[in-house]
Design a protein around this motif. Structure first.
Motif, mmCIF file in Angstrom:
data_model
loop_
_atom_site.group_PDB
_atom_site.id
_atom_site.type_symbol
_atom_site.label_atom_id
_atom_site.label_comp_id
_atom_site.label_asym_id
_atom_site.label_seq_id
_atom_site.Cartn_x
_atom_site.Cartn_y
_atom_site.Cartn_z
ATOM 1 N N ALA A 1 0.821 -1.207 0.000
ATOM 2 C CA ALA A 1 0.000 0.000 0.000
ATOM 3 C C ALA A 1 0.859 1.264 0.000
ATOM 4 C CB ALA A 1 -0.933 -0.002 1.206
ATOM 5 N N VAL A 2 1.948 1.260 0.759
ATOM 6 C CA VAL A 2 2.800 2.441 0.848
ATOM 7 C C VAL A 2 3.489 2.729 -0.480
ATOM 8 C CG1 VAL A 2 4.907 3.370 1.902
ATOM 9 C CG2 VAL A 2 3.136 2.343 3.339
ATOM 10 N N VAL B 1 2.843 1.445 -3.582
ATOM 11 C CA VAL B 1 1.895 1.646 -4.684
ATOM 12 C C VAL B 1 1.232 3.011 -4.510
ATOM 13 C CG1 VAL B 1 -0.298 0.858 -5.685
ATOM 14 C CG2 VAL B 1 1.509 -0.798 -5.187
ATOM 15 N N GLY B 2 0.883 3.353 -3.277
ATOM 16 C CA GLY B 2 0.275 4.645 -2.995
ATOM 17 C C GLY B 2 1.192 5.822 -3.268
ATOM 18 N N ALA B 3 2.513 5.593 -3.254
ATOM 19 C CA ALA B 3 3.471 6.673 -3.531
ATOM 20 C C ALA B 3 3.458 7.085 -5.001
ATOM 21 C CB ALA B 3 4.875 6.238 -3.133
ATOM 22 N N ARG B 4 2.893 6.255 -5.854
ATOM 23 C CA ARG B 4 2.750 6.527 -7.294
ATOM 24 C C ARG B 4 4.086 6.645 -8.027
ATOM 25 N NH1 ARG B 4 -2.130 10.957 -7.754
ATOM 26 N NH2 ARG B 4 -3.670 9.808 -6.561
ATOM 27 N N HIS B 5 5.073 5.882 -7.590
ATOM 28 C CA HIS B 5 6.343 5.841 -8.319
ATOM 29 C C HIS B 5 6.470 4.559 -9.118
ATOM 30 C CE1 HIS B 5 8.060 9.540 -6.930
ATOM 31 N NE2 HIS B 5 7.766 9.237 -5.680
ATOM 32 N N ALA C 1 -2.151 6.513 0.115
ATOM 33 C CA ALA C 1 -2.100 6.962 -1.279
ATOM 34 C C ALA C 1 -1.691 8.430 -1.339
ATOM 35 C CB ALA C 1 -3.444 6.748 -1.961
ATOM 36 N N TYR C 2 -0.740 8.705 -2.213
ATOM 37 C CA TYR C 2 -0.283 10.079 -2.419
ATOM 38 C C TYR C 2 -1.415 10.889 -3.036
ATOM 39 C CZ TYR C 2 1.886 14.053 -4.687
ATOM 40 O OH TYR C 2 2.177 15.315 -5.105
ATOM 41 N N ARG C 3 -1.593 12.089 -2.518
ATOM 42 C CA ARG C 3 -2.568 13.018 -3.087
ATOM 43 C C ARG C 3 -1.814 14.255 -3.533
ATOM 44 N NH1 ARG C 3 -6.781 13.824 1.498
ATOM 45 N NH2 ARG C 3 -6.794 15.779 0.405
ATOM 46 N N SER C 4 -2.066 14.703 -4.743
ATOM 47 C CA SER C 4 -1.402 15.897 -5.263
ATOM 48 C C SER C 4 -1.867 17.115 -4.477
ATOM 49 C CB SER C 4 -1.735 16.080 -6.750
ATOM 50 O OG SER C 4 -3.106 16.417 -6.901
ATOM 51 N N ALA C 5 -1.167 18.223 -4.678
ATOM 52 C CA ALA C 5 -1.535 19.463 -3.996
ATOM 53 C C ALA C 5 -2.963 19.859 -4.368
ATOM 54 C CB ALA C 5 -0.557 20.571 -4.354
ATOM 55 N N ALA C 6 -3.334 19.678 -5.620
ATOM 56 C CA ALA C 6 -4.694 20.017 -6.058
ATOM 57 C C ALA C 6 -5.722 19.123 -5.369
ATOM 58 C CB ALA C 6 -4.815 19.879 -7.570
#
Length: 189
Positions: free
Chosen positions: A94-95, A97-101, A166-171
Protein backbone atom coordinates in the motif's frame (compact mmCIF):
# COMPACT_ATOMS: atom_id res chain seq x y z
CA UNK A 1 9.89 -18.61 5.18
CA UNK A 2 11.50 -18.59 8.61
CA UNK A 3 8.10 -18.94 10.29
CA UNK A 4 8.05 -22.48 8.87
CA UNK A 5 4.26 -22.36 8.79
CA UNK A 6 4.00 -21.99 5.03
CA UNK A 7 5.58 -19.36 2.82
CA UNK A 8 3.71 -16.81 0.73
CA UNK A 9 2.38 -18.10 -2.60
CA UNK A 10 5.10 -16.44 -4.69
CA UNK A 11 7.70 -18.09 -2.46
CA UNK A 12 5.99 -21.45 -3.07
CA UNK A 13 6.52 -20.78 -6.76
CA UNK A 14 10.15 -19.73 -6.18
CA UNK A 15 10.76 -22.85 -4.08
CA UNK A 16 9.27 -25.04 -6.78
CA UNK A 17 11.50 -23.39 -9.37
CA UNK A 18 14.54 -23.63 -7.07
CA UNK A 19 14.00 -27.39 -6.85
CA UNK A 20 14.33 -27.53 -10.63
CA UNK A 21 17.20 -25.06 -11.14
CA UNK A 22 20.52 -24.11 -9.54
CA UNK A 23 19.46 -20.48 -9.00
CA UNK A 24 19.12 -18.89 -5.55
CA UNK A 25 15.74 -17.89 -4.14
CA UNK A 26 16.56 -14.19 -4.69
CA UNK A 27 17.69 -14.68 -8.28
CA UNK A 28 14.53 -16.67 -9.04
CA UNK A 29 12.52 -13.85 -7.47
CA UNK A 30 14.14 -11.37 -9.86
CA UNK A 31 13.69 -13.61 -12.92
CA UNK A 32 10.02 -14.22 -12.13
CA UNK A 33 9.54 -10.51 -11.45
CA UNK A 34 10.85 -9.62 -14.88
CA UNK A 35 8.73 -12.39 -16.43
CA UNK A 36 5.58 -11.03 -14.76
CA UNK A 37 6.23 -7.74 -16.54
CA UNK A 38 5.26 -9.48 -19.78
CA UNK A 39 1.78 -9.93 -18.31
CA UNK A 40 1.55 -6.14 -18.06
CA UNK A 41 1.41 -5.76 -21.85
CA UNK A 42 -2.29 -6.59 -22.28
CA UNK A 43 -3.06 -4.60 -19.12
CA UNK A 44 -1.41 -1.52 -20.64
CA UNK A 45 0.81 -1.09 -17.60
CA UNK A 46 4.22 0.52 -17.99
CA UNK A 47 7.26 -0.16 -15.83
CA UNK A 48 8.83 2.79 -14.03
CA UNK A 49 11.79 3.35 -11.76
CA UNK A 50 9.72 1.98 -8.85
CA UNK A 51 9.10 -1.23 -10.79
CA UNK A 52 12.80 -1.84 -11.41
CA UNK A 53 13.68 -0.85 -7.84
CA UNK A 54 11.14 -3.33 -6.51
CA UNK A 55 12.70 -6.21 -8.46
CA UNK A 56 16.23 -5.42 -7.29
CA UNK A 57 15.38 -4.59 -3.66
CA UNK A 58 13.12 -7.62 -3.24
CA UNK A 59 15.74 -9.99 -4.64
CA UNK A 60 18.50 -8.73 -2.34
CA UNK A 61 16.21 -8.31 0.68
CA UNK A 62 14.98 -11.90 0.32
CA UNK A 63 18.47 -13.34 0.40
CA UNK A 64 19.52 -10.95 3.20
CA UNK A 65 16.49 -11.78 5.34
CA UNK A 66 17.09 -15.50 4.92
CA UNK A 67 20.71 -15.01 5.96
CA UNK A 68 19.89 -12.90 9.04
CA UNK A 69 16.74 -14.45 10.50
CA UNK A 70 17.59 -17.67 12.32
CA UNK A 71 15.92 -20.98 11.58
CA UNK A 72 14.22 -23.29 14.06
CA UNK A 73 12.53 -20.61 16.15
CA UNK A 74 9.89 -21.43 18.75
CA UNK A 75 6.22 -21.48 17.83
CA UNK A 76 5.38 -18.05 19.36
CA UNK A 77 8.18 -16.38 17.36
CA UNK A 78 7.11 -18.22 14.21
CA UNK A 79 3.49 -17.13 14.66
CA UNK A 80 4.71 -13.56 15.15
CA UNK A 81 6.80 -13.75 11.98
CA UNK A 82 3.81 -15.08 10.03
CA UNK A 83 1.30 -12.50 11.26
CA UNK A 84 3.83 -9.67 11.01
CA UNK A 85 4.86 -10.78 7.53
CA UNK A 86 1.31 -10.70 6.20
CA UNK A 87 0.48 -7.35 7.79
CA UNK A 88 3.78 -5.69 6.90
CA UNK A 89 3.67 -6.98 3.34
CA UNK A 90 0.15 -5.61 2.83
CA UNK A 91 1.23 -2.31 4.40
CA UNK A 92 4.39 -2.08 2.30
CA UNK A 93 2.47 -2.75 -0.93
CA UNK A 94 0.00 0.00 0.00
CA UNK A 95 2.80 2.44 0.85
CA UNK A 96 4.85 2.07 -2.31
CA UNK A 97 1.89 1.65 -4.68
CA UNK A 98 0.28 4.65 -3.00
CA UNK A 99 3.47 6.67 -3.53
CA UNK A 100 2.75 6.53 -7.29
CA UNK A 101 6.34 5.84 -8.32
CA UNK A 102 5.39 2.60 -9.99
CA UNK A 103 4.30 -0.74 -8.63
CA UNK A 104 6.44 -3.84 -8.52
CA UNK A 105 5.71 -6.55 -11.08
CA UNK A 106 3.22 -8.48 -8.94
CA UNK A 107 1.53 -5.33 -7.71
CA UNK A 108 1.30 -3.86 -11.21
CA UNK A 109 -0.37 -7.08 -12.27
CA UNK A 110 -2.85 -6.54 -9.41
CA UNK A 111 -3.55 -2.87 -10.11
CA UNK A 112 -3.68 -3.37 -13.88
CA UNK A 113 -6.06 -6.33 -13.67
CA UNK A 114 -8.25 -4.49 -11.16
CA UNK A 115 -8.40 -1.43 -13.42
CA UNK A 116 -9.17 -3.49 -16.56
CA UNK A 117 -11.79 -5.72 -14.93
CA UNK A 118 -13.35 -3.27 -12.49
CA UNK A 119 -12.92 -5.84 -9.72
CA UNK A 120 -11.63 -4.94 -6.27
CA UNK A 121 -7.93 -5.04 -5.44
CA UNK A 122 -8.66 -7.56 -2.72
CA UNK A 123 -10.44 -9.89 -5.17
CA UNK A 124 -7.83 -9.59 -7.92
CA UNK A 125 -4.90 -10.02 -5.55
CA UNK A 126 -6.52 -13.06 -3.94
CA UNK A 127 -7.08 -14.70 -7.35
CA UNK A 128 -3.46 -13.96 -8.34
CA UNK A 129 -2.09 -15.35 -5.07
CA UNK A 130 -4.21 -18.53 -5.31
CA UNK A 131 -3.14 -19.06 -8.95
CA UNK A 132 0.54 -18.65 -8.12
CA UNK A 133 0.11 -20.91 -5.11
CA UNK A 134 -1.35 -23.67 -7.29
CA UNK A 135 1.50 -23.35 -9.81
CA UNK A 136 4.18 -23.42 -7.12
CA UNK A 137 2.58 -26.41 -5.42
CA UNK A 138 2.47 -28.29 -8.73
CA UNK A 139 6.24 -27.59 -9.10
CA UNK A 140 6.89 -29.06 -5.66
CA UNK A 141 6.92 -25.93 -3.49
CA UNK A 142 5.88 -26.38 0.14
CA UNK A 143 2.44 -25.21 1.27
CA UNK A 144 1.30 -24.67 4.83
CA UNK A 145 -1.40 -22.94 6.84
CA UNK A 146 0.54 -19.67 6.57
CA UNK A 147 0.53 -19.94 2.79
CA UNK A 148 -3.24 -20.11 2.72
CA UNK A 149 -3.52 -17.29 5.26
CA UNK A 150 -1.26 -15.10 3.14
CA UNK A 151 -3.09 -15.90 -0.11
CA UNK A 152 -6.44 -15.01 1.42
CA UNK A 153 -5.33 -12.01 3.52
CA UNK A 154 -2.87 -10.01 1.41
CA UNK A 155 -5.46 -8.50 -0.94
CA UNK A 156 -7.79 -7.35 1.83
CA UNK A 157 -4.90 -6.01 3.95
CA UNK A 158 -3.48 -4.10 0.98
CA UNK A 159 -6.88 -2.66 0.08
CA UNK A 160 -7.42 -1.62 3.71
CA UNK A 161 -4.12 0.29 3.90
CA UNK A 162 -3.95 1.76 0.38
CA UNK A 163 -6.39 4.67 0.87
CA UNK A 164 -4.53 5.63 4.03
CA UNK A 165 -1.17 5.90 2.25
CA UNK A 166 -2.10 6.96 -1.28
CA UNK A 167 -0.28 10.08 -2.42
CA UNK A 168 -2.57 13.02 -3.09
CA UNK A 169 -1.40 15.90 -5.26
CA UNK A 170 -1.53 19.46 -4.00
CA UNK A 171 -4.69 20.02 -6.06
CA UNK A 172 -6.32 16.93 -4.54
CA UNK A 173 -5.35 18.03 -1.03
CA UNK A 174 -6.65 21.56 -1.69
CA UNK A 175 -9.96 20.19 -2.95
CA UNK A 176 -10.34 18.43 0.37
CA UNK A 177 -12.21 15.27 1.33
CA UNK A 178 -14.74 15.54 -1.49
CA UNK A 179 -11.99 15.16 -4.14
CA UNK A 180 -10.52 12.25 -2.20
CA UNK A 181 -13.87 10.48 -2.13
CA UNK A 182 -14.38 11.17 -5.83
CA UNK A 183 -10.91 9.82 -6.72
CA UNK A 184 -11.43 6.84 -4.42
CA UNK A 185 -14.71 6.04 -6.18
CA UNK A 186 -12.80 5.79 -9.49
CA UNK A 187 -9.96 3.73 -8.04
CA UNK A 188 -10.02 -0.05 -8.46
CA UNK A 189 -11.53 -1.85 -5.50
Amino acid sequence: MRASLGVNPWSVLYEGLALRTSLSFGVISAVVGVSVLLLWIPLRQRPTFGTAANIVVLAFASDLGLALIPQNLGLPARLGLLAGGVLLNGLSVAVYVGARHGPGPRDGLMTGAAARTGRSLRFVRTVIELTVLAGGWLLGGGVGAGTVLYALALGPVTQFFLPRFAYRSAAERAAGPRASRSRASRAPR
